[in-house]
Design an enzyme around this catalytic site. Sequence first.
Site, PDB file in Angstrom:
ATOM      1  N   GLN A   3     146.871   8.629 -14.506  1.00  0.00           N
ATOM      2  CA  GLN A   3     146.568   7.625 -15.522  1.00  0.00           C
ATOM      3  C   GLN A   3     147.807   7.159 -16.297  1.00  0.00           C
ATOM      4  O   GLN A   3     147.691   6.382 -17.238  1.00  0.00           O
ATOM      5  CB  GLN A   3     145.487   8.118 -16.481  1.00  0.00           C
ATOM      6  CG  GLN A   3     145.908   9.231 -17.436  1.00  0.00           C
ATOM      7  CD  GLN A   3     144.712   9.784 -18.200  1.00  0.00           C
ATOM      8  OE1 GLN A   3     143.828  10.433 -17.644  1.00  0.00           O
ATOM      9  NE2 GLN A   3     144.661   9.528 -19.497  1.00  0.00           N
ATOM     10  N   ASP A  16     139.439   6.282 -28.470  1.00  0.00           N
ATOM     11  CA  ASP A  16     139.716   5.540 -27.234  1.00  0.00           C
ATOM     12  C   ASP A  16     138.470   4.730 -26.880  1.00  0.00           C
ATOM     13  O   ASP A  16     137.734   5.047 -25.941  1.00  0.00           O
ATOM     14  CB  ASP A  16     140.085   6.519 -26.112  1.00  0.00           C
ATOM     15  CG  ASP A  16     141.351   7.286 -26.435  1.00  0.00           C
ATOM     16  OD1 ASP A  16     142.435   6.811 -26.104  1.00  0.00           O
ATOM     17  OD2 ASP A  16     141.258   8.352 -27.068  1.00  0.00           O
ATOM     18  N   ILE A  50     138.794  10.900 -35.963  1.00  0.00           N
ATOM     19  CA  ILE A  50     139.275  11.800 -37.023  1.00  0.00           C
ATOM     20  C   ILE A  50     140.669  11.336 -37.448  1.00  0.00           C
ATOM     21  O   ILE A  50     141.524  11.070 -36.594  1.00  0.00           O
ATOM     22  CB  ILE A  50     139.316  13.264 -36.519  1.00  0.00           C
ATOM     23  CG1 ILE A  50     137.926  13.701 -36.021  1.00  0.00           C
ATOM     24  CG2 ILE A  50     139.835  14.201 -37.610  1.00  0.00           C
ATOM     25  CD1 ILE A  50     136.840  13.745 -37.060  1.00  0.00           C
ATOM     26  N   LEU A  63     146.275  19.835 -28.552  1.00  0.00           N
ATOM     27  CA  LEU A  63     145.024  19.567 -29.264  1.00  0.00           C
ATOM     28  C   LEU A  63     145.201  19.539 -30.779  1.00  0.00           C
ATOM     29  O   LEU A  63     146.014  20.269 -31.340  1.00  0.00           O
ATOM     30  CB  LEU A  63     143.982  20.626 -28.880  1.00  0.00           C
ATOM     31  CG  LEU A  63     143.689  20.737 -27.379  1.00  0.00           C
ATOM     32  CD1 LEU A  63     142.650  21.834 -27.119  1.00  0.00           C
ATOM     33  CD2 LEU A  63     143.211  19.416 -26.805  1.00  0.00           C
ATOM     34  N   HIS A  84     140.373  16.423 -31.296  1.00  0.00           N
ATOM     35  CA  HIS A  84     139.790  17.140 -30.151  1.00  0.00           C
ATOM     36  C   HIS A  84     138.821  18.229 -30.646  1.00  0.00           C
ATOM     37  O   HIS A  84     137.746  18.421 -30.082  1.00  0.00           O
ATOM     38  CB  HIS A  84     140.879  17.828 -29.330  1.00  0.00           C
ATOM     39  CG  HIS A  84     141.936  16.906 -28.792  1.00  0.00           C
ATOM     40  ND1 HIS A  84     143.200  16.845 -29.319  1.00  0.00           N
ATOM     41  CD2 HIS A  84     141.922  16.020 -27.768  1.00  0.00           C
ATOM     42  CE1 HIS A  84     143.924  15.971 -28.637  1.00  0.00           C
ATOM     43  NE2 HIS A  84     143.171  15.441 -27.692  1.00  0.00           N
TER      44      HIS A  84
HETATM   45  P1  AMP Z   1     143.355  12.924 -25.051  1.00  0.00           P
HETATM   46  O1  AMP Z   1     143.770  14.355 -25.059  1.00  0.00           O
HETATM   47  O2  AMP Z   1     144.244  12.047 -25.881  1.00  0.00           O
HETATM   48  O3  AMP Z   1     143.098  12.400 -23.654  1.00  0.00           O
HETATM   49  O4  AMP Z   1     141.953  12.869 -25.785  1.00  0.00           O
HETATM   50  C1  AMP Z   1     140.863  13.646 -25.346  1.00  0.00           C
HETATM   51  C2  AMP Z   1     139.619  13.208 -26.070  1.00  0.00           C
HETATM   52  O5  AMP Z   1     139.792  13.397 -27.474  1.00  0.00           O
HETATM   53  C3  AMP Z   1     139.316  11.714 -25.872  1.00  0.00           C
HETATM   54  O6  AMP Z   1     137.916  11.536 -25.705  1.00  0.00           O
HETATM   55  C4  AMP Z   1     139.815  11.104 -27.149  1.00  0.00           C
HETATM   56  O7  AMP Z   1     139.149   9.901 -27.490  1.00  0.00           O
HETATM   57  C5  AMP Z   1     139.494  12.197 -28.149  1.00  0.00           C
HETATM   58  N1  AMP Z   1     140.323  12.040 -29.347  1.00  0.00           N
HETATM   59  C6  AMP Z   1     141.677  11.966 -29.405  1.00  0.00           C
HETATM   60  N2  AMP Z   1     142.083  11.755 -30.679  1.00  0.00           N
HETATM   61  C7  AMP Z   1     140.963  11.672 -31.432  1.00  0.00           C
HETATM   62  C8  AMP Z   1     140.705  11.433 -32.817  1.00  0.00           C
HETATM   63  N3  AMP Z   1     141.690  11.252 -33.696  1.00  0.00           N
HETATM   64  N4  AMP Z   1     139.418  11.420 -33.226  1.00  0.00           N
HETATM   65  C9  AMP Z   1     138.398  11.611 -32.349  1.00  0.00           C
HETATM   66  N5  AMP Z   1     138.571  11.834 -31.034  1.00  0.00           N
HETATM   67  C10 AMP Z   1     139.820  11.860 -30.579  1.00  0.00           C
END
Ligand code: AMP
Length: 278
Positions: free
Chosen positions: A60, A149, A175, A32, A36
């Site tokens: 996935q 995403d 972010i 994280l 996140h």
């Molecule tokens: P992940 O752990 O990559 O599957 O991401 C989990 C959630 O965090 C997803 O909804 C992502 O879109 C969100 N997320 C990941 N990176 C960012 C970021 N830089 N800014 C905002 N949300 C993010």
Amino acid sequence: MLVKEIKELRSLIKAWKREGFTVGFVPTMGSLHEGHESLIKKAVSENDKVVVSVFVNPTQFGPNEDYDSYPRDIDKDLTLCMNAGASVVFNPISKEMYFDNKSTGVSVSGLTSVLCGAKRPGHFDGVCLVVSKFLNIVTPDKAYFGQKDAQQVAVIKRMVRDLNIDVEIVTCPIIREEDGLAKSSRNIYLSDEERKAALVLSRSLSLARKEIKNREKSVGKIRNIIKKEITKEPLAKIDYVEIVDSESLENVENIEKSVLVAIAVFIGKIRLIDNFIF
Ligand code: AMP
């Protein structure tokens, strides 16, 4: 608090609901960062209780993707979640989530055949399956997803609508690092040289945004501006540069209503994505 079993999580959530608490849910694959964290903090500000799942979801990942090497650090993740105000971190093992003889899938058509869906066959089937399972387990009032995403958000919203899942999907802004790179768990794979090269994603999107602000309507021209900028960077290889309707993800020729400008670029072996909505 760390929970590893579905049964334990369900009884906790039932007890919360009996007390009348609202529940927010943030699904993640862990490792994280502040991206996140922003989702978790938003969820904490809008709900009485917040569940964060940390699960590197095998369904996935494609066969040649980075499932095995995906970064994992549950102790660090737990600390970040607790400091951000989460109530529970749900960190199941794969066997807890998937039966060996599972026979049910969840598939959203159309929206998943473009952008990342076209490049990563089966990816969104895996995402939809795991997210629908989590929504059934957690039964949250609201679930939080990052605009980072963008296609995932569109697909999940469609799935929730089509399956009448009783949850509000909340989208949170991207972010970024100070220099513009969108935060990602995969950024740690980048060498110093690649890290600098990775700035080409946000830089090319900024150029495109400026052009659109200056009333350029031609999707072809905007795509060329982005492609030209990325091609200047020797370590970068374009996976896709697309400009589509922000809701249906269908192709558009001219920018008349809300569009999603989305790119995926390999920096060395690392595939990075970025986007904006205009
Ligand atoms: P992940 O752990 O990559 O599957 O991401 C989990 C959630 O965090 C997803 O909804 C992502 O879109 C969100 N997320 C990941 N990176 C960012 C970021 N830089 N800014 C905002 N949300 C993010």
